[in-house]
Design a protein around this motif. Sequence first.
Motif, PDB file in Angstrom:
ATOM      1  N   ASP A  84       0.834  -1.208   0.000  1.00  0.00           N
ATOM      2  CA  ASP A  84       0.000   0.000   0.000  1.00  0.00           C
ATOM      3  C   ASP A  84       0.867   1.256   0.000  1.00  0.00           C
ATOM      4  OD1 ASP A  84      -2.312  -1.454  -0.101  1.00  0.00           O
ATOM      5  OD2 ASP A  84      -2.692  -1.403   2.065  1.00  0.00           O
ATOM      6  N   ALA A  85       2.031   1.212   0.694  1.00  0.00           N
ATOM      7  CA  ALA A  85       2.931   2.373   0.717  1.00  0.00           C
ATOM      8  C   ALA A  85       3.419   2.691  -0.688  1.00  0.00           C
ATOM      9  CB  ALA A  85       4.121   2.098   1.642  1.00  0.00           C
ATOM     10  N   ASN A  86       3.806   1.665  -1.431  1.00  0.00           N
ATOM     11  CA  ASN A  86       4.291   1.876  -2.799  1.00  0.00           C
ATOM     12  C   ASN A  86       3.174   2.358  -3.720  1.00  0.00           C
ATOM     13  OD1 ASN A  86       6.872   1.137  -2.141  1.00  0.00           O
ATOM     14  ND2 ASN A  86       6.711  -0.958  -2.927  1.00  0.00           N
ATOM     15  N   VAL A  87       1.967   1.798  -3.529  1.00  0.00           N
ATOM     16  CA  VAL A  87       0.830   2.234  -4.351  1.00  0.00           C
ATOM     17  C   VAL A  87       0.555   3.721  -4.085  1.00  0.00           C
ATOM     18  CG1 VAL A  87      -1.666   2.009  -4.683  1.00  0.00           C
ATOM     19  CG2 VAL A  87      -0.227  -0.044  -4.568  1.00  0.00           C
ATOM     20  N   ALA A  88       0.602   4.108  -2.784  1.00  0.00           N
ATOM     21  CA  ALA A  88       0.370   5.521  -2.437  1.00  0.00           C
ATOM     22  C   ALA A  88       1.466   6.403  -3.019  1.00  0.00           C
ATOM     23  CB  ALA A  88       0.326   5.670  -0.913  1.00  0.00           C
ATOM     24  N   GLU A  89       2.716   5.921  -2.966  1.00  0.00           N
ATOM     25  CA  GLU A  89       3.838   6.687  -3.517  1.00  0.00           C
ATOM     26  C   GLU A  89       3.671   6.897  -5.016  1.00  0.00           C
ATOM     27  OE1 GLU A  89       7.397   8.794  -3.150  1.00  0.00           O
ATOM     28  OE2 GLU A  89       6.103   7.946  -1.599  1.00  0.00           O
ATOM     29  N   ILE A  90       3.289   5.848  -5.715  1.00  0.00           N
ATOM     30  CA  ILE A  90       3.088   5.942  -7.174  1.00  0.00           C
ATOM     31  C   ILE A  90       1.956   6.933  -7.464  1.00  0.00           C
ATOM     32  CG2 ILE A  90       2.255   4.647  -9.198  1.00  0.00           C
ATOM     33  CD1 ILE A  90       3.807   2.221  -8.065  1.00  0.00           C
ATOM     34  N   ALA A  91       0.888   6.836  -6.670  1.00  0.00           N
ATOM     35  CA  ALA A  91      -0.246   7.745  -6.888  1.00  0.00           C
ATOM     36  C   ALA A  91       0.171   9.202  -6.655  1.00  0.00           C
ATOM     37  CB  ALA A  91      -1.397   7.369  -5.952  1.00  0.00           C
ATOM     38  N   ALA A  92       1.003   9.428  -5.623  1.00  0.00           N
ATOM     39  CA  ALA A  92       1.451  10.806  -5.337  1.00  0.00           C
ATOM     40  C   ALA A  92       2.295  11.347  -6.479  1.00  0.00           C
ATOM     41  CB  ALA A  92       2.255  10.817  -4.033  1.00  0.00           C
ATOM     42  N   VAL A  93       3.190  10.520  -7.028  1.00  0.00           N
ATOM     43  CA  VAL A  93       4.041  10.986  -8.135  1.00  0.00           C
ATOM     44  C   VAL A  93       3.179  11.295  -9.350  1.00  0.00           C
ATOM     45  CG1 VAL A  93       5.884  10.297  -9.728  1.00  0.00           C
ATOM     46  CG2 VAL A  93       6.057   9.743  -7.295  1.00  0.00           C
ATOM     47  N   ARG A  94       2.182  10.434  -9.588  1.00  0.00           N
ATOM     48  CA  ARG A  94       1.323  10.677 -10.754  1.00  0.00           C
ATOM     49  C   ARG A  94       0.516  11.970 -10.555  1.00  0.00           C
ATOM     50  NH1 ARG A  94      -0.322   4.419 -11.852  1.00  0.00           N
ATOM     51  NH2 ARG A  94       1.326   4.003 -13.410  1.00  0.00           N
ATOM     52  N   ALA A  95       0.155  12.273  -9.291  1.00  0.00           N
ATOM     53  CA  ALA A  95      -0.561  13.525  -9.023  1.00  0.00           C
ATOM     54  C   ALA A  95       0.343  14.720  -9.311  1.00  0.00           C
ATOM     55  CB  ALA A  95      -1.044  13.553  -7.575  1.00  0.00           C
ATOM     56  N   LEU A  96       1.642  14.609  -8.924  1.00  0.00           N
ATOM     57  CA  LEU A  96       2.591  15.673  -9.253  1.00  0.00           C
ATOM     58  C   LEU A  96       2.690  15.861 -10.762  1.00  0.00           C
ATOM     59  CD1 LEU A  96       5.516  14.987  -6.731  1.00  0.00           C
ATOM     60  CD2 LEU A  96       4.011  17.005  -6.806  1.00  0.00           C
ATOM     61  N   GLU A  97       2.749  14.739 -11.479  1.00  0.00           N
ATOM     62  CA  GLU A  97       2.843  14.839 -12.943  1.00  0.00           C
ATOM     63  C   GLU A  97       1.620  15.559 -13.514  1.00  0.00           C
ATOM     64  OE1 GLU A  97       5.508  11.030 -14.431  1.00  0.00           O
ATOM     65  OE2 GLU A  97       3.345  10.729 -14.143  1.00  0.00           O
ATOM     66  N   GLU A  98       0.445  15.273 -12.923  1.00  0.00           N
ATOM     67  CA  GLU A  98      -0.769  15.896 -13.435  1.00  0.00           C
ATOM     68  C   GLU A  98      -0.725  17.414 -13.185  1.00  0.00           C
ATOM     69  OE1 GLU A  98      -3.425  14.839 -15.116  1.00  0.00           O
ATOM     70  OE2 GLU A  98      -2.535  12.829 -15.317  1.00  0.00           O
ATOM     71  N   ARG A  99      -0.322  17.772 -11.926  1.00  0.00           N
ATOM     72  CA  ARG A  99      -0.280  19.202 -11.625  1.00  0.00           C
ATOM     73  C   ARG A  99       0.745  19.924 -12.482  1.00  0.00           C
ATOM     74  NH1 ARG A  99      -0.947  17.359  -6.223  1.00  0.00           N
ATOM     75  NH2 ARG A  99       1.289  17.613  -5.816  1.00  0.00           N
ATOM     76  N   GLY A 100       1.898  19.280 -12.690  1.00  0.00           N
ATOM     77  CA  GLY A 100       2.932  19.941 -13.482  1.00  0.00           C
ATOM     78  C   GLY A 100       2.848  19.655 -14.952  1.00  0.00           C
ATOM     79  N   ARG A 101       1.813  18.921 -15.334  1.00  0.00           N
ATOM     80  CA  ARG A 101       1.640  18.525 -16.735  1.00  0.00           C
ATOM     81  C   ARG A 101       2.917  17.927 -17.308  1.00  0.00           C
ATOM     82  NH1 ARG A 101      -2.216  23.246 -19.365  1.00  0.00           N
ATOM     83  NH2 ARG A 101      -3.845  23.098 -17.756  1.00  0.00           N
ATOM     84  N   ARG A 102       3.435  16.958 -16.540  1.00  0.00           N
ATOM     85  CA  ARG A 102       4.668  16.273 -16.960  1.00  0.00           C
ATOM     86  C   ARG A 102       4.408  14.762 -17.021  1.00  0.00           C
ATOM     87  NH1 ARG A 102       9.467  18.351 -13.160  1.00  0.00           N
ATOM     88  NH2 ARG A 102      10.574  16.883 -14.542  1.00  0.00           N
ATOM     89  N   ARG A 103       5.285  14.068 -17.724  1.00  0.00           N
ATOM     90  CA  ARG A 103       5.191  12.609 -17.793  1.00  0.00           C
ATOM     91  C   ARG A 103       6.557  11.963 -17.572  1.00  0.00           C
ATOM     92  NH1 ARG A 103       0.884  13.512 -16.892  1.00  0.00           N
ATOM     93  NH2 ARG A 103      -1.051  13.086 -18.028  1.00  0.00           N
ATOM     94  N   ASP A 104       7.451  12.662 -16.856  1.00  0.00           N
ATOM     95  CA  ASP A 104       8.803  12.126 -16.730  1.00  0.00           C
ATOM     96  C   ASP A 104       9.238  11.939 -15.267  1.00  0.00           C
ATOM     97  OD1 ASP A 104       8.791  14.765 -16.116  1.00  0.00           O
ATOM     98  OD2 ASP A 104      10.626  15.248 -17.239  1.00  0.00           O
ATOM     99  N   LEU A 105       8.289  12.077 -14.327  1.00  0.00           N
ATOM    100  CA  LEU A 105       8.668  11.915 -12.928  1.00  0.00           C
ATOM    101  C   LEU A 105       8.617  10.444 -12.485  1.00  0.00           C
ATOM    102  CD1 LEU A 105       6.810  14.962 -11.297  1.00  0.00           C
ATOM    103  CD2 LEU A 105       9.197  14.774 -12.030  1.00  0.00           C
ATOM    104  N   LEU A 106       7.623   9.673 -12.963  1.00  0.00           N
ATOM    105  CA  LEU A 106       7.461   8.263 -12.568  1.00  0.00           C
ATOM    106  C   LEU A 106       8.158   7.353 -13.562  1.00  0.00           C
ATOM    107  CD1 LEU A 106       6.073   6.269 -10.595  1.00  0.00           C
ATOM    108  CD2 LEU A 106       4.125   6.202 -12.188  1.00  0.00           C
TER     109      LEU A 106
END
Length: 771
Positions: free
Chosen positions: A710-732
């Motif tokens: 669950d920790a890793n799933v939450a971490e992945i979700a947080a990074v994807r949220a950052l990508e959405e806010r920054g309109r990026r696709r290179d963080l995850l």
Amino acid sequence: MESMSAANRQQWFDRFDLNTSAGLPIAEHADHIARLLADHQVVIVAGETGSGKTTQLPKIAMQAGFGREGLIAHTQPRRLAARSVAARIAEEVGTPLGEGVGYAVRFDDKVSDGTVVKLITDGLLLTEVRTDRQLAAYEVIIVDEAHERSLNIDFLLGVLRRLLRKRRDLRVIVTSATIDVERFSNYFGGAPIVEIGGRGYPVEMRYIAPDKLDDDADELLTGAVDKVLALPPGRAQDILVFQTGEREIFESAKLLRDRYGERLEVLPLYARLRAQDQAKIFRPGKRRRVVLATNVAETSLTVPNIGFVIDPGYARVNRYSYRSKLERLPVEAISQASANQRAGRCGRIAPGVCLRLYTQADFEGRPEFSDPEIRRVNLASVVLMMRSFGLGDISRFGFIEPPDPRAVKDAVRLLEELGALQGDKLTRIGRAMSRLPVDPRLARMLVAAASGNALSELLIIASALAVQDPRERPFEQRGAADAKHERFLDEHDDFGTLLNLWSWLGNLHESTSRSGERKAQIAHFVNPSRVREWRSLHRQLLLAARDLGWRLNQVPASREEVSNAVLAGCLSLIGLHDEKGVYLGARGSKFRIFPGSVMHGRTPKWVAAADIAETARVYARTVCEVKPRWIEAHAGHLVKRSYSEPHWSAGSGEACAYERVTLYGLPLVERRRVQLARIDPVHARELFIRDGFLPGALPKKIRAKVPCIDANVAEIAAVRALEERGRRRDLLADDDALFEFVDQQLPDEVLSGHTLVNWWRKASEESRRAL
């Protein structure tokens, strides 16, 4: 004990009348045969019907000095012949039957310590090889009716040829009326041949060709009978007509009775005929007779007073089909040797006439001799016996005529199906099967029953299937027989019916006198002599089971336990209901349930049969219902498994696939979910990581025990949220990089939620942090 037996034999020897019966053609050859026996290990005697070879050869062997130290064995293919020949020889030499001259057949013997000549069936002599490899009890072995070339005769000849190299004192006489003397002589290294003419009267051969192609068998038969009736009857006036089977006999009997009324007495003769009806053949009648017989009258029985033979030229022959793996009973044209045997049934007490219902050109175009049995039947029992005797590979055994390689391959496959063979060696199951005196399929049922709480019942069933059905159904009394047999019928299956019949017989035996028991059996159309055979074989199997250390079940077996044990011997005799009473069988075959079965008219989804044979149609006989899971359990070494649609199951926390299981082309399981890990662990691990671990698609209780998921799933979700806010696709990292990361951290054996939990419990803190 042996010296006592030798002394007793000597006493009988001194009392015997060894004079060769005067007037028999063999008498003038007696001295020559005796000299040949003294100088050669093997002598081939070809004696025509009526030459006296069967009754006089044992006396000639004794005249040559044999029989004082060991027995003279005289083999016969059939029990009836062994008993009757023994009685005849005993009468001629002047000894009570069972003392100086005796017999031993399956379920019955009359021998003593002083027996010199022992009439014995070739099959029973073969079984003695198991305990006496050198056949040390015998000085001379006479193999009679060798032309029949049964499996037992060919096997026995092969055993004897090997044995002669080790026992220079042993003598063998091979004899028959219609024998391929050169083949037999060459087989035994150039053994001398003695050919003897018959004692009889001339037989006139007449050929009656059909007038037109559409002449049917009834017209040919009645035309032939008319021709016989137009001839002077002579001293021997009765007519013997050969037919291909019981049904043909019944139909012809009705035809002749309707046509000839009171002029002729029509009598049937076939192997399953009741003893009292067979006895009518040998009692004088008031009217001229027509005897309608199968080829049992060719050599086994001599029908008296026959002056005319009508031979349609056909017989029903047992053949094994390599394609369908079924026993077939096609009607085939007989060989020249068989036709001559049939002709020889007349002309014994007066000149005779043989009417052949085919042309002379047809006769001359037929093979000289019939196919030996070894070329046309399944050889599983022979292979099993040879392996248990240590006689090596059947294809290198040295039979007089080698078996078809396809037959050998089929026999091996059947034994592998039954679990008796693994590679070239007998398995534990195979060793047990080889000690049971029944067909390999029946032996396998008993092995299964011994470990399945059904041995008591299967001893009854296997012995019943190995002997002739004791229930009789005379053609003229079919309705009455069916009504009496109804009391034995089991509502579920045919094996239950056999158990009911056995129970009724047991109660009858306990509750009435011997004569009362016999009368009750006959009244219920149950053959007393076949019941005795059934009981005798049951006793043999019971003793064999005890020798194997098996115990009878004290609690009666359930119907499922009985059917399950039966199934072990019938894995290629199963069927899946298709439509309208037709079953799909093994390897693309189709069959119906025999009309006489209690299951006829019912359509259970899966059935197993003790026998599937092809006559006019393919029928399964002695049938029970089975379950596909039972079949799969017994046939684990035979089934084919295929897998499809590998996928991740979030509910079970493992990778799965759908399994299809078939046996000989029949689908036992169509779509069963199974663990992918036991089929393809590499693919299972990949699905576990990609579709289970990384997205957290695992049961809650597993995620609770491995918090990093669950920790890793939450971490992945947080990074994807950052990508959405920054309109990026290179963080995850991409999916492949994530997969490689987890794949490196987890050991290879972790490929499901459960194996992950087991690893996590023992993993170090460092390994846990790495995830």
